[in-house]
Design a protein around this motif. Structure first.
Motif, PDB file in Angstrom:
ATOM      1  N   ILE A  80       0.762  -1.206   0.077  1.00  0.00           N
ATOM      2  CA  ILE A  80       0.081  -0.089   0.037  1.00  0.00           C
ATOM      3  C   ILE A  80       1.011   1.024   0.091  1.00  0.00           C
ATOM      4  O   ILE A  80       0.364   2.262  -0.025  1.00  0.00           O
ATOM      5  CB  ILE A  80      -1.104  -0.036   1.382  1.00  0.00           C
ATOM      6  N   GLY A  81       2.102   0.962  -0.295  1.00  0.00           N
ATOM      7  CA  GLY A  81       3.069   2.102  -0.306  1.00  0.00           C
ATOM      8  C   GLY A  81       3.452   3.048   1.016  1.00  0.00           C
ATOM      9  O   GLY A  81       3.670   4.251   0.994  1.00  0.00           O
ATOM     10  N   THR A  82       3.567   2.175   2.205  1.00  0.00           N
ATOM     11  CA  THR A  82       3.823   2.783   3.342  1.00  0.00           C
ATOM     12  C   THR A  82       4.953   3.639   3.593  1.00  0.00           C
ATOM     13  O   THR A  82       4.772   4.627   4.163  1.00  0.00           O
ATOM     14  CB  THR A  82       3.665   1.764   4.668  1.00  0.00           C
ATOM     15  N   ILE A  83       5.909   3.114   3.324  1.00  0.00           N
ATOM     16  CA  ILE A  83       7.243   3.906   3.425  1.00  0.00           C
ATOM     17  C   ILE A  83       7.327   5.091   2.396  1.00  0.00           C
ATOM     18  O   ILE A  83       7.668   6.173   2.714  1.00  0.00           O
ATOM     19  CB  ILE A  83       8.444   2.873   3.386  1.00  0.00           C
ATOM     20  N   ALA A  84       7.077   4.713   1.341  1.00  0.00           N
ATOM     21  CA  ALA A  84       7.354   5.782   0.179  1.00  0.00           C
ATOM     22  C   ALA A  84       6.058   6.896   0.438  1.00  0.00           C
ATOM     23  O   ALA A  84       6.488   8.105   0.132  1.00  0.00           O
ATOM     24  CB  ALA A  84       7.152   5.299  -1.309  1.00  0.00           C
ATOM     25  N   GLY A  85       5.010   6.474   0.907  1.00  0.00           N
ATOM     26  CA  GLY A  85       4.115   7.386   1.291  1.00  0.00           C
ATOM     27  C   GLY A  85       4.296   8.253   2.463  1.00  0.00           C
ATOM     28  O   GLY A  85       3.842   9.300   2.520  1.00  0.00           O
ATOM     29  N   HIS A  86       5.130   7.645   3.297  1.00  0.00           N
ATOM     30  CA  HIS A  86       5.554   8.614   4.568  1.00  0.00           C
ATOM     31  C   HIS A  86       6.575   9.491   4.277  1.00  0.00           C
ATOM     32  O   HIS A  86       6.709  10.736   4.969  1.00  0.00           O
ATOM     33  CB  HIS A  86       6.073   7.517   5.587  1.00  0.00           C
ATOM     34  N   TYR A  87       7.289   9.525   3.038  1.00  0.00           N
ATOM     35  CA  TYR A  87       8.334  10.279   2.794  1.00  0.00           C
ATOM     36  C   TYR A  87       7.875  11.193   1.459  1.00  0.00           C
ATOM     37  O   TYR A  87       8.632  10.963   0.460  1.00  0.00           O
ATOM     38  CB  TYR A  87       9.750   9.702   2.687  1.00  0.00           C
ATOM     39  N   THR A  88       6.926  11.768   1.462  1.00  0.00           N
ATOM     40  CA  THR A  88       6.542  12.604   0.326  1.00  0.00           C
ATOM     41  C   THR A  88       7.580  13.630  -0.119  1.00  0.00           C
ATOM     42  O   THR A  88       7.349  14.057  -1.357  1.00  0.00           O
ATOM     43  CB  THR A  88       5.046  13.288   0.597  1.00  0.00           C
ATOM     44  N   ASP A  89       8.435  13.995   0.738  1.00  0.00           N
ATOM     45  CA  ASP A  89       9.570  15.052   0.368  1.00  0.00           C
ATOM     46  C   ASP A  89      10.677  14.361  -0.189  1.00  0.00           C
ATOM     47  O   ASP A  89      11.870  15.174  -0.565  1.00  0.00           O
ATOM     48  CB  ASP A  89       9.804  15.951   1.461  1.00  0.00           C
ATOM     49  N   LYS A  90      10.870  13.038  -0.313  1.00  0.00           N
ATOM     50  CA  LYS A  90      12.102  12.402  -0.780  1.00  0.00           C
ATOM     51  C   LYS A  90      11.748  11.818  -2.210  1.00  0.00           C
ATOM     52  O   LYS A  90      10.663  11.840  -2.647  1.00  0.00           O
ATOM     53  CB  LYS A  90      12.367  11.225   0.092  1.00  0.00           C
ATOM     54  N   GLN A  91      12.733  11.339  -2.681  1.00  0.00           N
ATOM     55  CA  GLN A  91      12.558  10.736  -4.367  1.00  0.00           C
ATOM     56  C   GLN A  91      12.698   9.376  -4.127  1.00  0.00           C
ATOM     57  O   GLN A  91      13.723   8.743  -4.163  1.00  0.00           O
ATOM     58  CB  GLN A  91      13.918  11.332  -5.147  1.00  0.00           C
ATOM     59  N   PHE A  92      11.543   8.784  -4.170  1.00  0.00           N
ATOM     60  CA  PHE A  92      11.168   7.136  -4.188  1.00  0.00           C
ATOM     61  C   PHE A  92      10.902   6.956  -5.647  1.00  0.00           C
ATOM     62  O   PHE A  92      10.152   7.355  -6.272  1.00  0.00           O
ATOM     63  CB  PHE A  92      10.239   6.856  -3.411  1.00  0.00           C
ATOM     64  N   THR A  93      11.369   5.857  -5.940  1.00  0.00           N
ATOM     65  CA  THR A  93      11.124   5.007  -7.110  1.00  0.00           C
ATOM     66  C   THR A  93      10.676   3.581  -6.726  1.00  0.00           C
ATOM     67  O   THR A  93      11.338   3.010  -6.053  1.00  0.00           O
ATOM     68  CB  THR A  93      12.262   4.765  -8.197  1.00  0.00           C
ATOM     69  N   VAL A  94       9.297   3.380  -7.224  1.00  0.00           N
ATOM     70  CA  VAL A  94       8.639   1.993  -6.682  1.00  0.00           C
ATOM     71  C   VAL A  94       8.498   1.202  -7.790  1.00  0.00           C
ATOM     72  O   VAL A  94       7.871   1.560  -8.742  1.00  0.00           O
ATOM     73  CB  VAL A  94       7.433   2.451  -5.681  1.00  0.00           C
ATOM     74  N   ALA A  95       8.788  -0.175  -7.485  1.00  0.00           N
ATOM     75  CA  ALA A  95       8.491  -0.948  -8.825  1.00  0.00           C
ATOM     76  C   ALA A  95       7.502  -2.232  -7.977  1.00  0.00           C
ATOM     77  O   ALA A  95       7.740  -2.518  -7.052  1.00  0.00           O
ATOM     78  CB  ALA A  95       9.936  -1.947  -9.054  1.00  0.00           C
ATOM     79  N   GLU A  96       6.371  -2.313  -8.788  1.00  0.00           N
ATOM     80  CA  GLU A  96       5.609  -3.240  -8.512  1.00  0.00           C
ATOM     81  C   GLU A  96       5.124  -4.052  -9.637  1.00  0.00           C
ATOM     82  O   GLU A  96       4.608  -3.481 -10.688  1.00  0.00           O
ATOM     83  CB  GLU A  96       4.413  -2.632  -7.709  1.00  0.00           C
ATOM     84  N   ILE A  97       5.029  -5.638  -9.607  1.00  0.00           N
ATOM     85  CA  ILE A  97       5.004  -6.306 -10.797  1.00  0.00           C
ATOM     86  C   ILE A  97       3.342  -6.226 -10.859  1.00  0.00           C
ATOM     87  O   ILE A  97       2.782  -6.570 -11.973  1.00  0.00           O
ATOM     88  CB  ILE A  97       5.294  -7.530 -10.464  1.00  0.00           C
ATOM     89  N   ASP A  98       2.473  -6.009  -9.970  1.00  0.00           N
ATOM     90  CA  ASP A  98       1.002  -6.276 -10.215  1.00  0.00           C
ATOM     91  C   ASP A  98       0.273  -4.780 -10.131  1.00  0.00           C
ATOM     92  O   ASP A  98       0.291  -4.046  -9.211  1.00  0.00           O
ATOM     93  CB  ASP A  98       0.620  -7.101  -8.822  1.00  0.00           C
ATOM     94  N   GLY A  99      -0.146  -4.635 -11.276  1.00  0.00           N
ATOM     95  CA  GLY A  99      -0.986  -3.030 -11.599  1.00  0.00           C
ATOM     96  C   GLY A  99      -2.239  -2.859 -10.455  1.00  0.00           C
ATOM     97  O   GLY A  99      -2.515  -1.982 -10.248  1.00  0.00           O
ATOM     98  N   LYS A 100      -2.628  -4.121 -10.233  1.00  0.00           N
ATOM     99  CA  LYS A 100      -4.024  -4.130  -9.639  1.00  0.00           C
ATOM    100  C   LYS A 100      -3.716  -3.740  -8.055  1.00  0.00           C
ATOM    101  O   LYS A 100      -4.323  -3.072  -7.449  1.00  0.00           O
ATOM    102  CB  LYS A 100      -4.639  -5.642  -9.475  1.00  0.00           C
ATOM    103  N   VAL A 101      -2.435  -4.107  -7.636  1.00  0.00           N
ATOM    104  CA  VAL A 101      -2.115  -3.544  -6.278  1.00  0.00           C
ATOM    105  C   VAL A 101      -1.664  -1.975  -6.065  1.00  0.00           C
ATOM    106  O   VAL A 101      -2.276  -1.396  -5.378  1.00  0.00           O
ATOM    107  CB  VAL A 101      -0.803  -4.512  -5.725  1.00  0.00           C
ATOM    108  N   VAL A 102      -1.159  -1.359  -7.155  1.00  0.00           N
ATOM    109  CA  VAL A 102      -1.181  -0.176  -7.345  1.00  0.00           C
ATOM    110  C   VAL A 102      -2.420   0.490  -7.373  1.00  0.00           C
ATOM    111  O   VAL A 102      -2.762   1.363  -6.605  1.00  0.00           O
ATOM    112  CB  VAL A 102      -0.427   0.272  -8.445  1.00  0.00           C
TER     113      VAL A 102
END
Length: 258
Positions: A80-102
């Motif tokens: 659900i993007g917990t860590i990346a969503g916690h750091y909205t001021d940082k530059q995250f690249t997130v890879a997810e194989i399942d588009g439905k999860v996104v």
């Protein structure tokens, strides 16, 4: 438990549900779960900014303590993007194989950022700039556990090339804290690429229980504070075989710092 949504993709059967109890805590929670009953992410509906799952809190502590000025992070496995969503001021690249999860993370868990690339995390990382990331976080699962191609010596060598000189890889794995053949093999394989490695887990009633195991590796020494590890404590993992891309196990005689 109240089921909010159930979706089927090429990779998973995914359930989103609300519950009034999570790991013994009362409240109002929303969870995303795969068919193996493992919770992939959870939010507190009364306090959505709160970090609910303990392993997320432990990973955030390791990141902040060892490099509080970090800027660039590559994540494999969105949930659900917990860590990346916690750091909205940082530059995250997130890879997810399942588009439905996104899709579900945005629809039901308020994931706010368009920084997720749908595809295989290893291939996406391969085309990233060398020496560019402060952290690489591996948090990817199928019903069989962490995908094998994300645990090989060749993969770990690539992660090392993508990290800067202070960088570290942090892995969330699932397994037994003792005598787990796959966990020991991942740990031993990681030691081929990284000088300093530590592993952590939570207390369990039985040593054979499957639980979260956090492994961090770096070529720079790093630290942790027990009080801030959300119940995780350091453990010593056993010796295992080397995992190779060709699928052939190789016995290991390498010893180094752990």
């Amino acid at each position: 438990m109240h089921i909010v949504a159930k979706e089927f993709s090429s990779f998973n059967e995914i359930t989103v549900y609300d519950t009034n109890q999570l790991y013994g805590e009362m409240g109002k929670f929303r969870c995303l779960q795969f068919t193996d009953d493992a919770i992939q992410g959870a939010i507190d509906l009364k306090n959505p900014k709160r970090i609910v799952l303990a392993y997320h809190r432990a990973v955030i502590h390791l990141m902040m303590l060892n490099n509080p000025l970090f800027e660039k992070v590559f994540v494999i496995g969105h949930g659900i993007g917990t860590i990346a969503g916690h750091y909205t001021d940082k530059q995250f690249t997130v890879a997810e194989i399942d588009g439905k999860v996104v899709e579900l993370s945005k629809l039901y868990f308020r994931y706010p950022i368009n920084n997720v690339v749908v595809g295989d995390g290893r291939e996406i990382l391969r085309y990233s700039e060398q020496s560019s990331f402060d952290y690489i976080i591996l948090d990817a699962f199928t019903h069989k556990g962490t995908p094998l191609h994300l645990t090989s010596m060749e993969f770990f060598e690539m992660t090392l090339a993508k990290l800067n000189t202070r960088g570290a890889i942090i892995m969330n794995l699932m397994g037994k804290a003792k005598d787990d053949r796959f966990i020991n093999a991942i740990h031993t394989t990681l030691r081929k690429s990284y000088l300093y490695i530590k592993a952590f887990t939570q207390q369990s009633e039985d040593e054979t229980d499957i639980r979260n195991i956090i492994v961090i590796g770096s070529n720079k020494m790093f630290d942790f504070q027990v009080r801030d590890m959300a119940g995780f404590f350091e453990i010593e993992l056993g010796q295992g075989h080397i995992i190779r891309d060709n699928g052939k196990a190789k016995s290991n005689v390498f010893c180094g710092e752990g």
